[in-house]
Write an enzyme that holds these catalytic residues in place. Structure first.
Site, mmCIF file in Angstrom:
data_model
loop_
_atom_site.group_PDB
_atom_site.id
_atom_site.type_symbol
_atom_site.label_atom_id
_atom_site.label_comp_id
_atom_site.label_asym_id
_atom_site.label_seq_id
_atom_site.Cartn_x
_atom_site.Cartn_y
_atom_site.Cartn_z
ATOM 1 N N HIS B 78 79.665 26.591 -93.765
ATOM 2 C CA HIS B 78 78.318 26.663 -94.341
ATOM 3 C C HIS B 78 78.190 25.634 -95.460
ATOM 4 C CE1 HIS B 78 74.712 28.099 -96.371
ATOM 5 N NE2 HIS B 78 75.410 28.259 -97.472
ATOM 6 N N ASP B 107 61.823 -3.917 -93.869
ATOM 7 C CA ASP B 107 62.805 -2.975 -93.313
ATOM 8 C C ASP B 107 63.901 -2.824 -94.353
ATOM 9 O OD1 ASP B 107 64.707 -1.540 -91.614
ATOM 10 O OD2 ASP B 107 63.473 -2.236 -89.943
ATOM 11 N N SER B 171 78.100 7.287 -95.477
ATOM 12 C CA SER B 171 77.486 7.278 -96.809
ATOM 13 C C SER B 171 77.714 5.965 -97.530
ATOM 14 C CB SER B 171 78.067 8.411 -97.665
ATOM 15 O OG SER B 171 77.616 9.643 -97.206
ATOM 16 N N GLU B 256 79.017 14.186 -106.745
ATOM 17 C CA GLU B 256 78.372 14.584 -105.493
ATOM 18 C C GLU B 256 77.170 15.506 -105.743
ATOM 19 O OE1 GLU B 256 78.564 13.812 -102.380
ATOM 20 O OE2 GLU B 256 77.530 15.485 -101.417
ATOM 21 N N HIS B 303 85.240 20.505 -115.600
ATOM 22 C CA HIS B 303 84.629 21.825 -115.825
ATOM 23 C C HIS B 303 84.666 22.692 -114.570
ATOM 24 C CE1 HIS B 303 80.458 19.979 -114.842
ATOM 25 N NE2 HIS B 303 80.823 20.700 -113.824
ATOM 26 N N THR B 329 68.917 15.702 -118.891
ATOM 27 C CA THR B 329 68.213 16.563 -117.940
ATOM 28 C C THR B 329 66.998 17.187 -118.606
ATOM 29 O OG1 THR B 329 70.393 17.048 -117.061
ATOM 30 C CG2 THR B 329 68.590 18.331 -116.185
ATOM 31 N N ARG B 451 83.720 35.202 -105.552
ATOM 32 C CA ARG B 451 83.158 34.480 -104.412
ATOM 33 C C ARG B 451 84.039 34.663 -103.199
ATOM 34 N NH1 ARG B 451 82.792 28.209 -105.976
ATOM 35 N NH2 ARG B 451 81.908 28.078 -103.908
#
Lengths: 382, 526
Positions: B78, B107, B171, B256, B303, B329, B451
């Site tokens: 998933h 293009d 990628s 990511e 972290h 942010t 989890r």
């Protein structure tokens, strides 16, 4: 809206009430939605820090949402709003860059002191080594010369919904870790196979157990009780089934537990060592089935079919149908190639080992017909 | 979406090929964009079905539908499929369609490489989904591949490693193409500081991809060697270190997550000014905030590892660096609100999804601030609190922005208007069911639910039931999205060139649907 009593049971009510009453540990339904009541100073600090952060974040969210909602209500085309055309404003941009920096700086001090506090494992009163296995914990008290394994004790039937579930479903073990209250306990955490993570929420201690490396952490429990947690690093199939249970005892009861442990071990080792009796194959197979169900079936499956490739099949398996010495060796000493197969010689006594070896060689369609006696195991130990 | 490029009308492609061969050989940015988006939607449903199987098992305590080993395979795949198969290709699809149109380019810079980077994806998807059918099943070590667990896995793990390599090559090639397009093919007069925010966010994203994807490929290769060729990079017995893998993985993994969110910022930055009928507030600071977020993202990976047992100084470094991310942010969020301030707003589906994005993304952001504080993170690491946090940023963040962008540009792509009322239903249902699913997970995490467990203690039962109901509601709601999109492709009210009253930008100067070739001569940009 319907009457308040029907509203009280609704999900939104549960959510709202949980936001309003963060200190309440349980709702009427028995559901838990907040930190377990802290039992160590570390856990208290974490809880206080979290509440502080929560208020700051709530204020930020209130301001941001408030401004957005105001703008969305006020500046609508349908209300005849005419768009302004400004594209920047140095003053407000500087203000809203500086305010977050100030908040972050303000948080840095309490956040830093908590980290430094947690990392100070010096001057411990008691040392306990914790080793994670797939899927159980081992607790060793080097000074007291105590060592035992701690496994889930919830019956399989409860997990498979064949029996109603007990109060401590999935949070109960056969032998809990035992610590005294009021003493600084330093734990050395490692693992035997894959990475696990040892966690007791009420202590505020979570430490990854990394094979080949030892990490430490510490706690001092305030009051006696039984504290429950779970493994929190994905460690394979039964990751959800290796709870952590710690029993905190008053210091005199802890001392009694340590003393009692020494006498009971002396008794059991003499019983096992003096066992030169020859068992019949039926006796060994019966006892072996019990041992197999408790120790082996999780991986090799009750039918002996295994879960290849990590957990090979025993039915018609190479080792199980090969020479007796090979079967005894892998059961006692584990596999050199596959760390998932652990060494059982420290966990099982001679009779149990003989029984399970005999069971494996004479079940699942394996029919060697030979049997291992406890004295063979005793010989292999030397 | 074939008729957007005139294939449905029986027209043969320019190279005289028809059908599948036409699509395989197409180098047109619009067609490749369509392929990317179609691939993404199908992977979104594959990953979504796995999520629903997970939530079905978690509906009640006890094991009902899935054995633990299969459950772990579903949680692993998933994650992998949603990250690499659904969200990343969707943003590349948007980049393919929109960057040339927004920059005034005919293009992408390297059309053949563009074709190759798409066609690497289907084999990777086949490897991932096919791995369920090999002995031992798919990888069950989590999308993070932590050894030694990942070394224990069967051949499904090798297929996953190979799939990740293919996705990585795709990628990297895609990122090179995007950087070159943005750097060299802007319309005359469009300086870097005048180009649309979407191009800026993609430029930063593409550089992040170039920095981190080769590192992931290295980690995957080392894992493969540990599995089969007797190396001990991550095995302490041979002098390796399992934690080394985590460092390498999260050096990739943290950037990511910004790769998955920065293009979303770009889409929202295009939409809010259109529907506020007012220019984007603080363009310059938006650009610098994007670069700052991208830069900071490279230094905060630790972290994710606060519980491995770092020394205090390392713990503190990653904590401070992470807390800093809140500053740029925050600047972005305030800029979006200031764009709305004193505007003249209407709330069509793209705007609804953008505003919804802002609301839920802010919630995901503040839980991120809470998690950045190392001591608190230790209590919450690997619990459902983290699951709630990253779904707030990835689903409500990335996915809602993708929905917003789809409704915003769909009329340009198809030439028809989508059905507004249904799209608004899609928004409201998504918003309600999303929060129903994931808000309660904060409480599960606080209460201590780990989890990646197939079964849980009884005290977690109520919230899990709510989350499962919400998840099924969310999943079924997405069928409505497919219906609206398919209906719009097939027809509807004709869309004008400038679909939205307040829209600005070069893409609105070409007719709807955008012709097969656009901007063959550079447009005039002021």
């Amino acid at each position: 809206m319907q009457s308040f009593s029907s509203w009280k049971g609704s999900p939104s009510a549960i959510i709202l009430m949980s936001m309003l009453a963060p200190s309440a540990a349980t709702a009427s339904t028995g559901a838990r939605f907040w930190f377990q009541p802290p039992q160590t100073e570390i856990a208290h600090r974490i809880s206080d820090l979290h509440i502080l952060l929560l208020w700051i974040c709530a204020a930020i969210v209130a301001i941001v949402f408030g401004l957005m909602i105001f703008a969305m209500v006020r500046y609508r085309k349908s209300l005849g709003a005419v768009p302004a055309q400004f594209e920047s404003n140095k003053k407000v941009e500087i203000i809203w860059s500086i305010i977050p920096i100030l908040i972050v700086l303000g948080l840095a001090w309490p956040a830093t002191s908590a980290v430094i506090w947690m990392k100070n494992t010096s001057n411990a009163d008691i040392l306990i080594k914790i080793t994670g296995y797939q899927w159980k914990w081992q607790y060793e008290y080097p000074t007291e010369n105590i060592s035992f394994f701690s496994e889930l004790s919830t019956p399989r039937a409860q997990i498979d919904n064949l029996q109603s579930k007990g109060e401590n479903y999935l949070l109960e073990v056969d032998h809990p870790m035992v610590v005294p209250v009021g003493k600084k306990v330093r734990i050395l955490v490692t693992a035997n196979d894959v990475i696990h993570s040892w966690w007791v929420p009420a202590f505020g201690v979570k430490q990854d157990a990394i094979p080949g490396f030892i990490r430490d952490a510490w706690f001092r429990v305030d009051s006696p009780g039984i504290y429950r947690g779970q493994c929190v690093e994905l460690c394979g199939k039964d990751h959800g089934f290796m709870p952590v249970v710690v029993k905190a005892l008053p210091q005199d009861e802890y001392a009694a537990w340590v003393a009692g442990y020494a006498t009971s071990r002396a008794a059991s080792s003499t019983a096992a060592a003096g066992d030169a009796k020859n068992y019949t194959i039926e006796e060994l197979k019966t006892q072996g089935e019990t041992v197999y169900g408790a120790k082996c079936a999780a991986c090799h499956q009750p039918s002996g079919s295994g879960l290849p490739p990590t957990f090979p099949a025993l039915a018609h398996g190479k080792v199980a149908t090969g020479p007796m010495a090979g079967t005894i060796d892998i059961v006692m000493n584990g596999s050199k190639k596959n760390p998932a197969m652990m060494a059982w010689k420290t966990q099982l006594n001679d009779v149990e080992l003989a029984a399970v070896v005999t069971y494996i060689r004479n079940s699942f369609g394996n029919a060697s017909g030979d049997l291992a006696q406890p004295k063979d195991i005793a010989a292999a130990r030397h | 979406m074939a008729n957007t490029v005139g294939i449905a009308s029986g027209q043969t492609g320019e190279h005289g090929k028809k059908g599948l061969l036409y699509w395989i050989s197409s180098t047109n940015h619009k067609e490749i964009g369509t392929l990317y988006l179609g691939f993404s939607v199908s992977m979104f449903f594959v990953g979504g079905i796995m999520a629903l199987l997970i939530r079905a098992e978690l509906f009640q305590p006890g094991l009902q539908f899935l054995r633990p080993e299969l459950f772990n395979q579903f949680t692993t795949l998933h994650g992998l499929i949603m990250v690499f198969g659904a969200v990343m290709p969707a943003f590349v699809g948007f980049a393919n369609w929109q960057l040339p149109l927004m920059l005034g380019a005919p293009d992408m810079a390297f059309p053949r490489l563009n074709n190759m980077s798409f066609w690497l994806l289907p084999p990777a998807a086949i490897l991932l989904v096919g791995s369920f059918f090999v002995p031992g099943g798919a990888s069950a070590a989590g999308w993070t591949f932590y050894p030694p667990l990942s070394v224990q896995m069967g051949p499904g793990m090798d297929m996953t490693i190979f799939a990740v390599h293919l996705l990585g090559i795709s990628s990297i090639v895609g990122a090179l193409n995007i950087i070159t397009t943005i750097a060299n093919m802007r319309a005359p007069g469009m300086t870097m500081m005048k180009m649309p925010m979407f191009a800026w966010t993609w430029l930063v994203t593409a550089y992040l991809l170039l920095i981190v994807m080769p590192v992931l490929a290295g980690a995957m290769t080392m894992l493969l060697f540990d599995r089969h060729f007797g190396t001990h990079f991550f095995n302490a017995v041979g002098g390796g270190d399992p934690v080394l893998f985590q460092h390498i993985f999260w050096f990739f993994g943290h950037p990511e997550v910004y790769i998955l969110i920065l293009p979303a910022f770009g889409i929202v930055s295009s939409i809010i000014p259109t529907f506020a009928r007012k220019p984007l507030f603080g363009y310059r600071s938006m650009v610098f905030a994007t670069i700052a977020i991208g830069g900071l993202s490279i230094f905060v990976w630790g972290h994710h590892m606060f519980t491995v047992g770092f020394p205090a100084a390392v713990q503190l470094f990653y904590m401070y660096a992470t807390m800093l991310v809140a500053v740029p942010t925050g600047v972005k969020v305030f800029n979006w609100i200031a764009t709305m301030w004193k505007g003249s707003m209407t709330f069509e589906a793209p705007m609804l999804f953008s505003v919804g994005f802002l609301l839920v993304f802010v919630l995901g952001g503040v839980t991120g601030v809470i998690l950045s504080v190392a001591a608190v993170d230790i209590q919450l690491q690997d619990t459902y609190y983290v699951v709630a946090h990253f779904h707030y940023t990835m689903v409500a963040g990335s996915l809602f922005a993708l929905f917003a962008g789809t409704y915003y540009w769909l009329p340009k792509w198809t030439g028809y208007m989508y059905e507004e009322k249904l799209a608004q239903w899609h928004f409201w249902l998504s918003m309600i069911f999303f929060n129903m699913t994931f808000f309660v997970m904060h409480f599960l995490g606080l209460a201590g639910m780990p989890r990646r467990i197939p079964d849980y203690p009884l005290q977690f039962a109520n919230f899990n039931m709510i989350a499962s109901i919400g998840a099924f509601g969310f999943g079924i709601t997405q069928l409505l999205f497919v219906y609206v999109v398919v209906k719009c492709i097939r027809g509807g009210a004709k869309a004008p060139a400038k679909v939205w009253e307040g829209a600005t930008g070069l893409e609105w100067t070409v007719p709807s649907p955008a012709p097969h070739h656009t901007f063959t001569t550079p447009p005039h940009f002021e």
